[in-house]
Design an enzyme around this catalytic site. Structure first.
Site, PDB file in Angstrom:
ATOM      1  N   ASP A 134      15.656  -4.126  -1.376  1.00  0.00           N
ATOM      2  CA  ASP A 134      14.224  -4.345  -1.283  1.00  0.00           C
ATOM      3  C   ASP A 134      13.619  -4.282  -2.681  1.00  0.00           C
ATOM      4  O   ASP A 134      13.936  -3.382  -3.462  1.00  0.00           O
ATOM      5  CB  ASP A 134      13.578  -3.264  -0.406  1.00  0.00           C
ATOM      6  N   ASP A 239       9.004  -7.362  -0.886  1.00  0.00           N
ATOM      7  CA  ASP A 239       8.090  -6.730   0.052  1.00  0.00           C
ATOM      8  C   ASP A 239       6.635  -7.090  -0.258  1.00  0.00           C
ATOM      9  O   ASP A 239       6.229  -7.150  -1.427  1.00  0.00           O
ATOM     10  CB  ASP A 239       8.280  -5.207  -0.042  1.00  0.00           C
ATOM     11  N   GLU A 304       8.804 -11.302   2.172  1.00  0.00           N
ATOM     12  CA  GLU A 304       8.112 -10.817   3.360  1.00  0.00           C
ATOM     13  C   GLU A 304       6.695 -11.352   3.303  1.00  0.00           C
ATOM     14  O   GLU A 304       5.909 -10.964   2.438  1.00  0.00           O
ATOM     15  CB  GLU A 304       8.088  -9.286   3.392  1.00  0.00           C
ATOM     16  N   HIS A 371      11.961  -2.627  10.802  1.00  0.00           N
ATOM     17  CA  HIS A 371      11.539  -1.230  10.760  1.00  0.00           C
ATOM     18  C   HIS A 371      10.050  -1.040  11.015  1.00  0.00           C
ATOM     19  O   HIS A 371       9.583   0.100  11.097  1.00  0.00           O
ATOM     20  CB  HIS A 371      11.891  -0.635   9.392  1.00  0.00           C
ATOM     21  N   ASP A 372       9.305  -2.131  11.164  1.00  0.00           N
ATOM     22  CA  ASP A 372       7.867  -2.045  11.392  1.00  0.00           C
ATOM     23  C   ASP A 372       7.463  -2.407  12.817  1.00  0.00           C
ATOM     24  O   ASP A 372       6.268  -2.386  13.144  1.00  0.00           O
ATOM     25  CB  ASP A 372       7.121  -2.975  10.426  1.00  0.00           C
TER      26      ASP A 372
END
Length: 604
Positions: A134, A239, A304, A371-372
């Site tokens: 990331d 990100d 993202e 993960h969100d």
């Protein structure tokens, strides 16, 4: 022309929650094989997201770490994935669990050391896989050296962050320069007594936004990318890229969103973010990063980008100015937030939303979970796990799987006392469950021993789901059929040239049925049929299809809960009267994929 056929059909029952899927494949035996072109790894492999805190605890303290990931390389290799993507492992105060970075080129002790990461990179490559990190460029931690020096106005760090004097209010005091709202609620501006100015934070106040109008800051971040590329990583997931720039005029208020569904001015959704998202300068910086990364062979840049589809597509760039290899496609995930949204028509609409907007010669991708967002089994239903894994892995493009989705892991109830996610905490005890991301971040369930075999410590950083006693890796390894074994079969199937390079078409879609074919001249041709209804459906695909399909196929793999004789392995399925019936749930598994081939041949 003599053809061989593989089928996949899908059955659903509301109360039992059973779905059986059938895939069908035809090959012209005498057809000319397409010469295999060598494609970059990110076009041929499955991306598997590892949330390091929750994958495996190698140095037992209740929190997952790099040593734990290294120790599970055999599992990852056998699973059939090709790319390991790590959520942040950099030094951090962990106010947002690693997305608040205090040192971009060092490892947080929670996860281990730089030596541990070097070892993991080596292990990933030794097993023939790739590794992505990331990259979190929008903001740092307020404990980063850069921010501390910026507060003190030390050159060259003075303008590394977005600072403003604010504006004079009616009562003569000073307030924030505008009405911008943080994604974690409340004003996006925080006052620094020491500096005597406000700083901007799109997320937590402990996550000040970096200022890319500073040439020195831009150079610092390019050095970060170069550092990790020299370490041997194979690419980055960038990100929160949409937030990289804000308009230069900080006096501008963002307009109220007329369709937000909220009248709460502290809610991020209350405003239209015309001045803080997708600014033109963002694409300029991304182009520079693309140029930097391209100096190293066979690397990937993934972004993202949570935004409208037409804006997402801008992040691909074009042939003249290439940008990301792709932005994560969250539309499939977003369209499957609950079971009521799942129909044959909605699946086709969502798939076409991406494919129809895709720029020429650009590569698609699919994401079902991360993960969100809540886990697939909890959002849509346990019975849909295998069917949606099939959809994810067999559509054209690159699939991404969130750890544990291959098992059908479910959200875990997290009490207010155990809540860790700052996003949930900011909404308070009464509303935290609506916003907390903790339920989908709980430890990987390896076996039925204490704490799911995740750790030998006495506790875990988040509670383990109580269903680990029967829903775990070992149980599904030992079971005759399981979600895990279906996933591995799908991972193997998608390595064929048809699924890597083949065209997609939609022979028949209705409220209850979604189907698609994958075809490639001289190679296997596949048909996928999914029943999204809650009752038995019989469909005549010959009559309803908008192009010709074969007549029969032979079952080679079927649902773990399907005990019907007509779907036994080796039985022939007739597409003129394809019976999509509910199966009987057995144990704790809800469904499995069926694959079928013709009696005279078997697809490779």
């Amino acid at each position: 022309m003599n053809r061989r056929i593989i089928f996949t059909t899908l059955f659903t029952l509301l109360f039992v929650g059973v779905i059986v899927v059938i895939v069908v494949c035809f090959i012209a035996k005498n057809g000319k094989r397409v010469e295999e072109e060598v494609l970059p790894f990110w076009k041929t492999e499955i991306i598997y997201q590892v949330y390091p805190r929750s994958f495996f605890d190698g140095v037992p303290d209740g929190t997952g770490d790099l040593a734990g990931i290294s120790s599970r390389m055999e599992y990852l290799t056998h699973l059939g994935i090709g790319v390991v993507w790590l959520s942040p492992v950099f030094q951090s105060p962990m106010k947002d669990f690693g997305y608040d970075i205090s040192n971009y080129i060092d490892i947080d002790p929670i996860f281990g050391t730089m030596d541990d990461l070097d070892h993991l990179i080596a292990e990933v490559h030794r097993h023939g896989l790739k590794i992505l990190l990331d990259f979190v460029p929008n903001h740092s931690s307020d404990q980063h050296e850069w921010f501390i020096k910026s507060v003190n106005r030390e050159y060259p760090f003075t303008n590394y962050y977005v600072w403003s004097d604010g504006k004079v209010l009616a009562n003569g005091t000073r307030g924030p320069p505008n009405n911008w709202v943080s994604k974690f609620r409340g004003s996006a501006w925080e006052y620094s007594e020491k500096r005597g100015q406000y700083y901007y934070h799109q997320y937590l106040k402990e996550q000040p936004d970096l200022n890319y109008r500073s040439p020195n800051l831009k150079e610092e971040m390019e050095n970060v990318l170069t550092f990790w590329l020299k370490k041997g990583v194979d690419g980055f997931r960038i990100d929160a890229l949409v937030s990289l720039f804000e308009v230069e005029d900080l006096t501008l208020d963002e307009p109220v969103a007329s369709d937000s569904g909220t009248d709460d001015p502290d809610d991020h959704a209350y405003l239209n973010h015309t001045y803080t998202l997708n600014q033109p300068e963002t694409f300029e910086v991304l182009a520079q990063w693309r140029h930097l990364v391209d100096k190293y062979p066979n690397k990937v840049l993934i972004t993202e980008v949570y935004t409208a589809v037409e804006d997402v597509m801008r992040y691909y760039g074009n042939d003249t100015v290439p940008l990301a290899d792709f932005s994560f496609n969250y539309f499939l995930l977003d369209s499957l937030m609950n079971r009521s949204e799942l129909t044959g028509d909605s699946l086709k609409q969502t798939v076409n939303l991406w494919l129809d907007n895709l720029p020429p010669n650009k590569w698609p991708n699919w994401v079902l979970g991360n993960h969100d967002n809540g886990r697939v089994a909890s959002r849509v239903g346990k019975d849909m796990v295998d069917a949606l894994n099939m959809l994810n892995l067999l559509l054209p493009g690159t699939p991404t799987t969130y750890y544990g989705e291959e098992l059908g892991m479910e959200n875990t109830f997290i009490s207010w006392e155990d809540t860790k996610d700052p996003k949930g905490c900011r909404w308070g005890k009464e509303h935290y469950q609506e916003y907390s991301r903790d339920p989908e971040r709980t430890p990987m369930q390896w076996n039925k021993t204490s704490l799911a075999g995740f750790t030998t410590a006495s506790d875990t950083w988040l509670p383990v789901n109580p269903n680990y006693e029967y829903l775990n890796v070992l149980a599904q390894e030992e079971a005759e059929v399981s979600h895990l074994k279906v996933y591995r079969s799908l991972a193997e199937l998608r390595k064929t040239q048809t699924f890597i390079k083949g065209e997609i078409a939609f022979p028949f879609t209705s409220k209850d049925i979604f189907s698609f074919t994958r075809t490639l001249e001289g190679s296997e041709e596949y048909l996928v049929v999914i029943n999204t209804a809650v009752e038995e459906v019989e469909v005549n695909l010959h009559q309803n299809s908008n192009f010709e399909l074969p007549e029969h196929g032979t079952v080679v793999l079927r649902s773990i809960n399907d005990t019907s004789q007509h779907n036994e392995i080796g039985s022939v399925v007739n597409l003129e009267e394809l019976l999509l019936v509910p199966g009987e749930a057995q144990g704790d598994y809800q469904h499995l994929v069926i694959l079928a081939v013709s009696e005279d041949d078997i697809c490779n």
